[in-house]
Scaffold this motif. Sequence first.
Motif, PDB file in Angstrom:
ATOM      1  N   LYS A 168      19.225  13.712   4.789  1.00  0.00           N
ATOM      2  CA  LYS A 168      18.122  14.630   5.078  1.00  0.00           C
ATOM      3  C   LYS A 168      16.936  14.345   4.159  1.00  0.00           C
ATOM      4  N   PHE A 169      17.233  14.024   2.895  1.00  0.00           N
ATOM      5  CA  PHE A 169      16.162  13.699   1.953  1.00  0.00           C
ATOM      6  C   PHE A 169      15.397  12.455   2.410  1.00  0.00           C
ATOM      7  N   LEU A 170      16.149  11.411   2.844  1.00  0.00           N
ATOM      8  CA  LEU A 170      15.496  10.198   3.325  1.00  0.00           C
ATOM      9  C   LEU A 170      14.614  10.481   4.525  1.00  0.00           C
ATOM     10  N   ALA A 171      15.109  11.342   5.450  1.00  0.00           N
ATOM     11  CA  ALA A 171      14.350  11.636   6.665  1.00  0.00           C
ATOM     12  C   ALA A 171      13.095  12.443   6.360  1.00  0.00           C
ATOM     13  N   MET A 172      13.219  13.403   5.425  1.00  0.00           N
ATOM     14  CA  MET A 172      12.075  14.258   5.115  1.00  0.00           C
ATOM     15  C   MET A 172      10.958  13.455   4.451  1.00  0.00           C
ATOM     16  N   TRP A 173      11.332  12.570   3.524  1.00  0.00           N
ATOM     17  CA  TRP A 173      10.318  11.810   2.787  1.00  0.00           C
ATOM     18  C   TRP A 173      10.050  10.445   3.419  1.00  0.00           C
ATOM     19  N   LYS A 174      10.756  10.164   4.520  1.00  0.00           N
ATOM     20  CA  LYS A 174      10.545   8.913   5.245  1.00  0.00           C
ATOM     21  C   LYS A 174      10.741   7.695   4.319  1.00  0.00           C
ATOM     22  N   LEU A 175      11.934   7.659   3.698  1.00  0.00           N
ATOM     23  CA  LEU A 175      12.292   6.588   2.763  1.00  0.00           C
ATOM     24  C   LEU A 175      13.504   5.842   3.285  1.00  0.00           C
ATOM     25  N   SER A 176      13.703   4.626   2.762  1.00  0.00           N
ATOM     26  CA  SER A 176      14.903   3.834   3.096  1.00  0.00           C
ATOM     27  C   SER A 176      15.879   3.883   1.925  1.00  0.00           C
ATOM     28  N   ALA A 177      17.169   3.674   2.228  1.00  0.00           N
ATOM     29  CA  ALA A 177      18.205   3.715   1.185  1.00  0.00           C
ATOM     30  C   ALA A 177      17.997   2.624   0.151  1.00  0.00           C
ATOM     31  N   GLU A 178      17.489   1.439   0.562  1.00  0.00           N
ATOM     32  CA  GLU A 178      17.276   0.336  -0.379  1.00  0.00           C
ATOM     33  C   GLU A 178      16.216   0.699  -1.414  1.00  0.00           C
ATOM     34  N   VAL A 179      15.155   1.356  -0.981  1.00  0.00           N
ATOM     35  CA  VAL A 179      14.087   1.747  -1.906  1.00  0.00           C
ATOM     36  C   VAL A 179      14.574   2.819  -2.865  1.00  0.00           C
ATOM     37  N   VAL A 180      15.323   3.789  -2.368  1.00  0.00           N
ATOM     38  CA  VAL A 180      15.812   4.884  -3.201  1.00  0.00           C
ATOM     39  C   VAL A 180      16.749   4.366  -4.292  1.00  0.00           C
ATOM     40  N   SER A 181      17.546   3.348  -3.992  1.00  0.00           N
ATOM     41  CA  SER A 181      18.541   2.841  -4.939  1.00  0.00           C
ATOM     42  C   SER A 181      17.916   2.043  -6.071  1.00  0.00           C
ATOM     43  N   THR A 182      16.666   1.587  -5.933  1.00  0.00           N
ATOM     44  CA  THR A 182      16.059   0.716  -6.941  1.00  0.00           C
ATOM     45  C   THR A 182      14.941   1.372  -7.722  1.00  0.00           C
ATOM     46  N   GLU A 183      14.560   2.626  -7.413  1.00  0.00           N
ATOM     47  CA  GLU A 183      13.445   3.288  -8.088  1.00  0.00           C
ATOM     48  C   GLU A 183      13.928   4.563  -8.767  1.00  0.00           C
ATOM     49  N   ASP A 184      13.123   5.066  -9.754  1.00  0.00           N
ATOM     50  CA  ASP A 184      13.393   6.384 -10.304  1.00  0.00           C
ATOM     51  C   ASP A 184      12.671   7.422  -9.457  1.00  0.00           C
ATOM     52  N   ASP A 185      12.903   8.720  -9.762  1.00  0.00           N
ATOM     53  CA  ASP A 185      12.353   9.752  -8.888  1.00  0.00           C
ATOM     54  C   ASP A 185      10.828   9.801  -8.952  1.00  0.00           C
ATOM     55  N   GLY A 186      10.243   9.530 -10.142  1.00  0.00           N
ATOM     56  CA  GLY A 186       8.787   9.553 -10.264  1.00  0.00           C
ATOM     57  C   GLY A 186       8.137   8.475  -9.430  1.00  0.00           C
ATOM     58  N   ALA A 187       8.592   7.224  -9.610  1.00  0.00           N
ATOM     59  CA  ALA A 187       8.020   6.111  -8.840  1.00  0.00           C
ATOM     60  C   ALA A 187       8.315   6.263  -7.358  1.00  0.00           C
ATOM     61  N   LEU A 188       9.444   6.929  -7.042  1.00  0.00           N
ATOM     62  CA  LEU A 188       9.842   7.088  -5.652  1.00  0.00           C
ATOM     63  C   LEU A 188       8.906   8.049  -4.910  1.00  0.00           C
ATOM     64  N   LEU A 189       8.609   9.190  -5.535  1.00  0.00           N
ATOM     65  CA  LEU A 189       7.808  10.216  -4.867  1.00  0.00           C
ATOM     66  C   LEU A 189       6.315  10.027  -5.067  1.00  0.00           C
TER      67      LEU A 189
END
Length: 410
Positions: free
Chosen positions: A288-309
């Motif tokens: 649900k988090f990926l869908a809401m923020w329109k992110l991919s699992a690969e990007v989420v696994s390699t970034e911290d929350d600040g750089a991610l959002l």
Amino acid sequence: MNLFRNSSLQRKQMLIIMLTSTVALLLACVGFGVYEAITFRSQMTRHLTTVAEMVGNNSTAALKFDDAPGAKEVLSALRAESNITAAWLCLTNGSVFAVYSRDGQAAGPAPSETMEENAKFEADHLMLVRPVMSNRERVGTVCLKSDLQQLSGRYRDYFAIVGLLLAASSLVALVLSSRLQRIISGPILHLVQTAQTVARQNNYSVRAMKGQDDELGALIDGFNGMLDQIQKRDAELQSARQGLEKRVEARTAELEQSLSLLNATLESTADGILVVDSNRKVRSYNQKFLAMWKLSAEVVSTEDDGALLDTKVYRLKDPESFLSKARELSLNPDAESRDILEFKDGSIWERYSQPQRIGGRCVGRVWSFRDITAQRQAEEALRKSDERFQFVARATNDAVWDWDMTNNSF
């Protein structure tokens, strides 16, 4: 020393025994050789002294009466002594009275110490000087020169005997050491083979055979006792390992079940969930988090929350407020937070943040995002409907009856 360090035990024992016996025998032979040399020199000096006294006694009359031919005849009797190479018969004033040479050649000058009684060993000869006495009066001097061929021959014979003795003793020591060393090396080698078998096969039930009641027997008993203890501890370790494996399997199954339940819970909720550690590295999230923020699992696994959002704040109406709140929480990791995010496309989210604690210590943070756009739109529609109702009521000036269903009255 490398010869002893890298050799086998049997060879070391044989080398030590042979070296010890050889050195001991060599020292004994050297001692006997030195004693033989000293004794032979003393005997040679005494024999030459006896010959000089005989020559002196026989030449007394020739010296008194100045009979040179008689003196030469007396000296010629020295041919019987093959080791005497030259002889001089001198007067009391040191002048030579008669000379003898073994080879018939010139005997050379008489020694300078003709007036002093002495015996002196040189490199290749012995020089002996003795006075000629008559009625306790010195009438002349006898000088004898003897070669050392007998001594050299004695040395050669002695060295040959020593060589034969060393060879024979070394052979005997080799034969005896090769047989007798087994008394010591046999049990030790058996112990080594047993230790190698245990190490190679990991079989602690193997035991060394005890053959004698001495220090080696005590060593074998100690080794077998050590194997008994290792075998017992190995059995206990195997039992503990099996029990531990069973407990690990049970705990793993429980953990997998808990993780499965947790993942199912995270995926079943309508909120977007993001879990980060104390270093703001992403540790968990749901789809649900990926869908809401329109992110991919690969990007989420390699970034911290600040750089991610940070890459998605352009969607917000007030991105600076979003980033300021994130920095505030990073400086105060134990704080909780709840705020509303408004997006440019009209979406409205509720953001909730709570610290994650283990043993009372903060180890991370859980972010929860809920889309409340429909709820806000319903509330706005209800508000607008109520406003229209109030407007109509005021415009008609009609009475508004409020039917109370609970009290069944107006």
